[in-house]
Design an enzyme around this catalytic site. Structure first.
Site, PDB file in Angstrom:
ATOM      1  N   HIS A   1       0.828  -1.211   0.000  1.00 54.62           N
ATOM      2  CA  HIS A   1       0.000   0.000   0.000  1.00 54.62           C
ATOM      3  C   HIS A   1       0.860   1.258   0.000  1.00 54.62           C
ATOM      4  O   HIS A   1       0.617   2.191  -0.742  1.00 54.62           O
ATOM      5  CB  HIS A   1      -0.897   0.029   1.249  1.00 54.62           C
TER       6      HIS A   1
ATOM      7  N   ASP B   1      -4.106   6.653   2.357  1.00 56.52           N
ATOM      8  CA  ASP B   1      -4.614   5.357   1.950  1.00 56.52           C
ATOM      9  C   ASP B   1      -6.132   5.375   2.132  1.00 56.52           C
ATOM     10  O   ASP B   1      -6.641   5.927   3.111  1.00 56.52           O
ATOM     11  CB  ASP B   1      -3.999   4.270   2.841  1.00 56.52           C
TER      12      ASP B   1
ATOM     13  N   GLU C   1       0.859  -4.469 -13.651  1.00 54.89           N
ATOM     14  CA  GLU C   1       2.218  -4.613 -14.182  1.00 54.89           C
ATOM     15  C   GLU C   1       2.273  -5.702 -15.246  1.00 54.89           C
ATOM     16  O   GLU C   1       3.015  -5.611 -16.222  1.00 54.89           O
ATOM     17  CB  GLU C   1       3.180  -4.918 -13.026  1.00 54.89           C
TER      18      GLU C   1
HETATM   19  N1  UDP Z   1       7.103  -7.062  -6.166  1.00 52.60           N
HETATM   20  C1  UDP Z   1       8.391  -6.930  -6.601  1.00 52.60           C
HETATM   21  N2  UDP Z   1       9.227  -8.002  -6.501  1.00 52.60           N
HETATM   22  C2  UDP Z   1       8.845  -9.198  -6.024  1.00 52.60           C
HETATM   23  C3  UDP Z   1       7.503  -9.346  -5.598  1.00 52.60           C
HETATM   24  C4  UDP Z   1       6.652  -8.248  -5.679  1.00 52.60           C
HETATM   25  O1  UDP Z   1       8.791  -5.869  -7.066  1.00 52.60           O
HETATM   26  O2  UDP Z   1       9.655 -10.111  -5.986  1.00 52.60           O
HETATM   27  C5  UDP Z   1       6.211  -5.885  -6.224  1.00 52.60           C
HETATM   28  C6  UDP Z   1       5.331  -5.921  -7.457  1.00 52.60           C
HETATM   29  O3  UDP Z   1       5.989  -5.332  -8.559  1.00 52.60           O
HETATM   30  C7  UDP Z   1       4.094  -5.169  -7.023  1.00 52.60           C
HETATM   31  C8  UDP Z   1       4.058  -5.403  -5.527  1.00 52.60           C
HETATM   32  O4  UDP Z   1       5.323  -5.897  -5.139  1.00 52.60           O
HETATM   33  O5  UDP Z   1       4.228  -3.787  -7.306  1.00 52.60           O
HETATM   34  C9  UDP Z   1       2.985  -6.390  -5.118  1.00 52.60           C
HETATM   35  O6  UDP Z   1       1.772  -5.725  -5.108  1.00 52.60           O
HETATM   36  P1  UDP Z   1       0.380  -6.456  -5.266  1.00 52.60           P
HETATM   37  O7  UDP Z   1      -0.692  -5.416  -5.209  1.00 52.60           O
HETATM   38  O8  UDP Z   1       0.395  -7.278  -6.483  1.00 52.60           O
HETATM   39  O9  UDP Z   1       0.305  -7.460  -4.052  1.00 52.60           O
HETATM   40  P2  UDP Z   1       0.377  -7.285  -2.445  1.00 52.60           P
HETATM   41  O10 UDP Z   1       1.826  -7.216  -2.097  1.00 52.60           O
HETATM   42  O11 UDP Z   1      -0.353  -6.021  -2.078  1.00 52.60           O
HETATM   43  O12 UDP Z   1      -0.280  -8.516  -1.959  1.00 52.60           O
END
Ligand code: UDP
Length: 550
Positions: free
Chosen positions: A20, A119, A456
């Site tokens: 977030h 947020d 992404e």
């Molecule tokens: N991410 C990353 N590297 C990793 C795993 C996740 O950069 O190895 C980043 C991804 O690019 C995204 C975020 O972490 O921007 C994950 O956000 P998402 O909303 O998909 O999931 P959450 O973490 O909120 O469950």
């Protein structure tokens, strides 16, 4: 700071769990670059600030200042695997911490705060902003969580079937203004004895329609005690049809709250909600279907009530992705600003910036186009060990090249005695996801369906294999699979060897995968058009700048 002429002060209040705070900081950095005369105090827990600011804050933006608050956890508390308890502690303490932080940052900068950006979870800021007489701009993370709650609330029982929400609480003046004849002019305070009869009558009416199988509505009544509320619900539910019923209490009193429906509703789609004709009841986030008792459930409920009062709601998305849903929300909110996709606009991943320490990109360079599977379940989800083990087995048996963003000890999920050097891929603690998904060799993304990951993947043009866990993830999967047709769920909903092999073959080897790639290309083009200089996202961003820096 002293060398800058700062005339305005904006506070940005970030939720420190999951992904977030990163996207919020990314938006704040854009705002700060556009408005160098404004100082932004970025307020969240020290843990979140340390992780975000240590790597990501460009020195060219001295007008963004981190300010730490406590996390609200009792002394000696060991956070359990389930984050909900930890989040609960934080949310309870947050209003007081934020109030204090706002005063402190005003004293430190010598500037009164002119706007609260936050947020969207922080529904309580609506009151604070009103008290301070400043605009409040919540930034939403998960596009649908609040929306359905809001939609169901507003629609009430208008179509006489579907997801309805009845709230007879006298403390909710918004309700008396809603245009549903049955509920207007309900005298307050309402006697609890009226409620069962009233709701029961409606329930009966619903059941007598041809649409009764689609009925699944929640109700809430304010009573003096949980047991009174419970009796009310019992009386309304007519016993046999109750799918789920729960009781909760809030600071305003006790709520009886339940979801009524007939078993067999599971396959019914939510075709009465614009943009949701292909979504089924079980795809809805847990909090939407009742359970106002849970931290997330009551959070959603309160968000549904307060977000329409915000000066504007901003979101990491782009209008062209879901025009119907966007139009619906534009009619609900004072201003609904789609200012994403962030990863395309900032040309860098959401903070913290990720270095390619593990050499993922170089490794991808050596592979054929659309041949590699990328696996990540985001920052919160930890799939159960048996699913991880099944997945490791898939990688061993199929030999598909892969990059797996994995936290923990990989030896724990590999078969005993198997050496990880025998795998045809890379296991990394954290991947540069945006770049990995943007690489031509990446052919499919096994994802938990977090909103940032989905955007992404769309921007990278990569189809998805979905293994959702909680929150909006199931709903997101449904949209990916049934609406956009750019991905597939795993057979049976959990990771099994056969289910994943099927999905990998479908997406990497068969024509279905190519068809998904074609469809995702269309969305990717729309995203690119949205962020072009005259596109919808920069226009929404200009409106945001105006509101925030005025
Ligand atoms: N991410 C990353 N590297 C990793 C795993 C996740 O950069 O190895 C980043 C991804 O690019 C995204 C975020 O972490 O921007 C994950 O956000 P998402 O909303 O998909 O999931 P959450 O973490 O909120 O469950």
């Amino acid at each position: 700071l002293k060398t800058l002429t700062l005339t305005h002060h904006v506070a940005a209040l970030a939720f420190p769990f999951g992904t977030h705070a990163g996207p919020l900081l990314s938006l704040v950095l854009r705002l700060a670059a556009t408005a160098p005369h404004v100082v932004f105090s970025f307020i969240t827990t020290s843990k979140a600030n340390t992780s975000l600011f240590s790597k990501s804050l460009p020195s060219s933006l001295p007008n963004v200042q981190a300010y730490d608050i406590l996390d609200g956890l009792p002394k000696g508390f060991v956070p359990p695997r389930n984050h909900e308890v930890t989040i609960g502690f934080f949310l309870k303490a947050a209003p007081a911490y934020f109030k204090r932080a706002l005063k402190d940052t005003e004293a430190a900068t010598g500037l009164k705060i002119g706007c609260l950006v936050s947020d969207a979870f922080f529904w309580f800021l609506e009151d604070m902003a009103e008290e301070m007489k400043v605009p409040w701009v919540p930034v939403d993370h998960d596009r649908c969580l609040f929306m359905l709650r809001q939609t169901s609330f507003d629609r009430g029982l208008e179509p006489a079937y579907g997801l309805g929400f009845i709230d007879l609480s006298p403390s909710l003046p918004a309700h008396t203004a809603t245009p549903y004849p049955r509920f207007v002019n309900i005298p307050t305070p309402i006697s609890i004895f009226l409620i069962p009869g009233l709701v029961f009558a409606i329930w009966r009416a619903l059941r007598s329609t041809d649409h009764h199988r689609s009925v699944s509505f929640s109700m809430s009544c304010q009573t003096k005690s949980p047991s009174e509320g419970y009796s009310a619900l019992q009386a309304c539910s007519d016993g046999s049809d109750v799918m789920e019923e729960r009781l909760g209490s809030s600071d305003k009193g006790c709520n009886g709250y339940g979801v009524l429906g007939r078993t067999g509703d599971e396959e019914k789609s939510l075709d009465f909600l614009p943009g949701f004709s292909k979504v089924k009841i079980p795809d809805l986030p847990e909090g939407i279907l009742g359970n106002s008792e849970s931290t997330v459930g009551s959070l959603l409920y309160k968000m549904g009530q307060t977000l329409p009062k915000a000066t504007a709601v901003a979101i990491n998305s782009f209008e062209e992705l879901e025009p119907e849903v966007v139009n619906l929300l534009k009619s609900r909110f004072q201003k609904f600003l789609n200012v994403g996709p962030f990863s395309l606009i900032t040309s860098s991943p959401t903070p913290p910036l990720i270095k390619d320490d593990s050499g993922c990109l170089e490794w991808l360079d050596k592979h054929k186009p659309t041949s590699v599977a990328y696996i990540s379940f985001g920052s919160v989800v930890a799939p159960p060990p048996h699913e991880l083990a099944a997945f490791a087995q898939v990688l061993i048996e199929t030999g598909f090249p892969f990059i797996w963003s994995f936290r923990g000890n990989i030896e724990d999920v590999l078969p005993k005695g198997f050496n990880k050097s025998g795998l045809n891929g890379k296991i990394v603690p954290w991947a540069p996801q945006v770049q990995v998904l943007g690489h031509a060799s990446t052919g499919v993304f096994l994802t938990h369906c977090g909103w940032n990951s989905i955007l992404e993947s769309i921007v990278g043009g990569v189809p998805m294999i979905c293994r959702p866990f909680f929150g909006d993830q199931k709903l997101n999967m449904n949209t990916i699979e049934a609406v956009w047709e750019i991905g597939v769920g795993i057979e049976g909903g959990v990771i099994t060897k056969n289910g994943v092999i099927k999905a990998l073959e479908l997406t990497l080897k068969h024509k279905e995968g190519n068809e998904m790639r074609e469809k995702i290309k269309v969305l990717k083009n729309l995203a690119q058009q949205a962020v072009a200089s005259n596109g919808s996202s920069p226009q929404a961003f200009s409106t945001l700048v105006e509101i925030v820096t005025k």
